[in-house]
Design an enzyme around this catalytic site. Structure first.
Site, mmCIF file in Angstrom:
data_model
loop_
_atom_site.group_PDB
_atom_site.id
_atom_site.type_symbol
_atom_site.label_atom_id
_atom_site.label_comp_id
_atom_site.label_asym_id
_atom_site.label_seq_id
_atom_site.Cartn_x
_atom_site.Cartn_y
_atom_site.Cartn_z
ATOM 1 N N ASN A 29 39.949 38.504 36.987
ATOM 2 C CA ASN A 29 40.504 37.422 36.292
ATOM 3 C C ASN A 29 41.136 36.298 37.218
ATOM 4 O OD1 ASN A 29 40.427 37.173 33.379
ATOM 5 N ND2 ASN A 29 41.348 38.917 33.290
ATOM 6 N N ALA A 35 47.215 37.962 39.898
ATOM 7 C CA ALA A 35 47.356 38.746 40.924
ATOM 8 C C ALA A 35 47.363 38.162 42.226
ATOM 9 C CB ALA A 35 46.722 40.212 40.589
ATOM 10 N N HIS A 37 43.567 41.575 47.121
ATOM 11 C CA HIS A 37 43.006 40.160 47.025
ATOM 12 C C HIS A 37 43.106 39.392 48.363
ATOM 13 C CE1 HIS A 37 42.245 41.107 42.835
ATOM 14 N NE2 HIS A 37 43.549 41.326 42.555
#
Length: 271
Positions: free
Chosen positions: A192, A124, A222
């Site tokens: 992750n 992601a 993120h």
């Protein structure tokens, strides 16, 4: 044509299988598995053109060229070594399991022994290509800051162990600050991406992670900052959560699809 086995029929596994079923990826979906039978049923109901066999990993690896692990960090301990010992390649979604250095080293050793490939999708985030390029020289620091809605952290070991009441969070709140080696264990379903950054960059014990709960958000954010001999870069991505699982960003599923497509495609573009 590559024969594919998908182990884990959750959000990412389902999107990947649907992409194969639609013809978007030119591979054969030979087998699937999930420890929850209902997840397999739900997946198969969404497939229009394929009817994969349901095989546990020991049987799956006898028939496929590549196994895609989409289950959990715990599943990696069984699925990945079993796949490599069968001389099959493997794509790992639950990259956080490799914060366990013994597992990481053993996995790489088995892959070398049997001439197999291990694929870690970008997940992601964006910027792994730049980080990989930067790692050809010295990297000074890698920092990941992740922001998600509090409900995305429900059930995370760190939340449970510290008795954090997510419903009481009314504003932007820092839940965790530390190294990636701790973060991937504390929030195994949420970061992750920290594992992928660590493996591509300066390692789990040097990659810094900050995790923030923000009830105002409808997207998963993120932000990555990398400094090194090359200079500095920052990336930011605002991800729509996967429809079936708010803990997972939709981009993570698309990354898995893109990685599999790249494996099957004779033309390779980019770092």
């Amino acid at each position: 044509m590559l024969k594919i086995g998908v182990f884990g029929c959750g959000a990412i596994g389902t999107e990947l299988c649907k992409a194969i079923d639609s013809g978007h990826i030119e591979v054969e979906l030979y087998a699937v598995y999930d420890r929850h039978e209902q997840s397999i049923i739900n997946l198969k109901e969404q497939l229009k053109n394929t009817d994969p066999k349901v095989l546990e990993i020991v049987e799956m690896v006898k028939h496929v060229d590549l196994v895609v692990e989409c289950a959990s960090q715990q599943a990696v301990y069984d699925v990945v070594p079993t796949t490599l010992h069968a001389k099959c390649d493997v794509m790992v979604i639950s990259v956080g399991a490799f914060a366990d250095k013994k597992l990481l080293d053993t996995t790489f050793d088995i892959a070398k022994e049997y001439g197999c490939k291990i694929y870690f999708p970008s997940g992601a985030i964006v910027g792994l290509d730049g980080l990989k390029s930067a790692s050809a020289a010295s990297i000074y620091s890698v920092t990941l800051t992740t922001q998600k809605h509090p409900r995305s952290f429900e059930g995370a070991p760190y939340i449970v162990q510290n008795n954090i009441d997510l419903d009481s969070i009314k504003g932007k709140t820092v839940l965790f600050e530390g190294m990636a080696s701790e973060a991937v264990k504390a929030f195994p379903s949420n970061v992750n991406v920290a594992a992928s950054l660590s493996i591509a960059g300066i390692g789990f014990d040097k990659t810094k992670v900050k995790i923030i709960a923000n009830p105002a958000l409808t997207r998963n954010i993120h932000e990555i900052t990398v400094e090194g001999e090359f200079g500095m870069f920052t990336t930011r991505v605002e991800n729509v959560p996967a429809p079936s699982n708010p803990k997972t960003s939709y981009l993570a599923a698309l990354s898995a699809i893109s990685t599999l497509k790249k494996i099957a495609d004779p033309l390779q573009v980019g770092t």
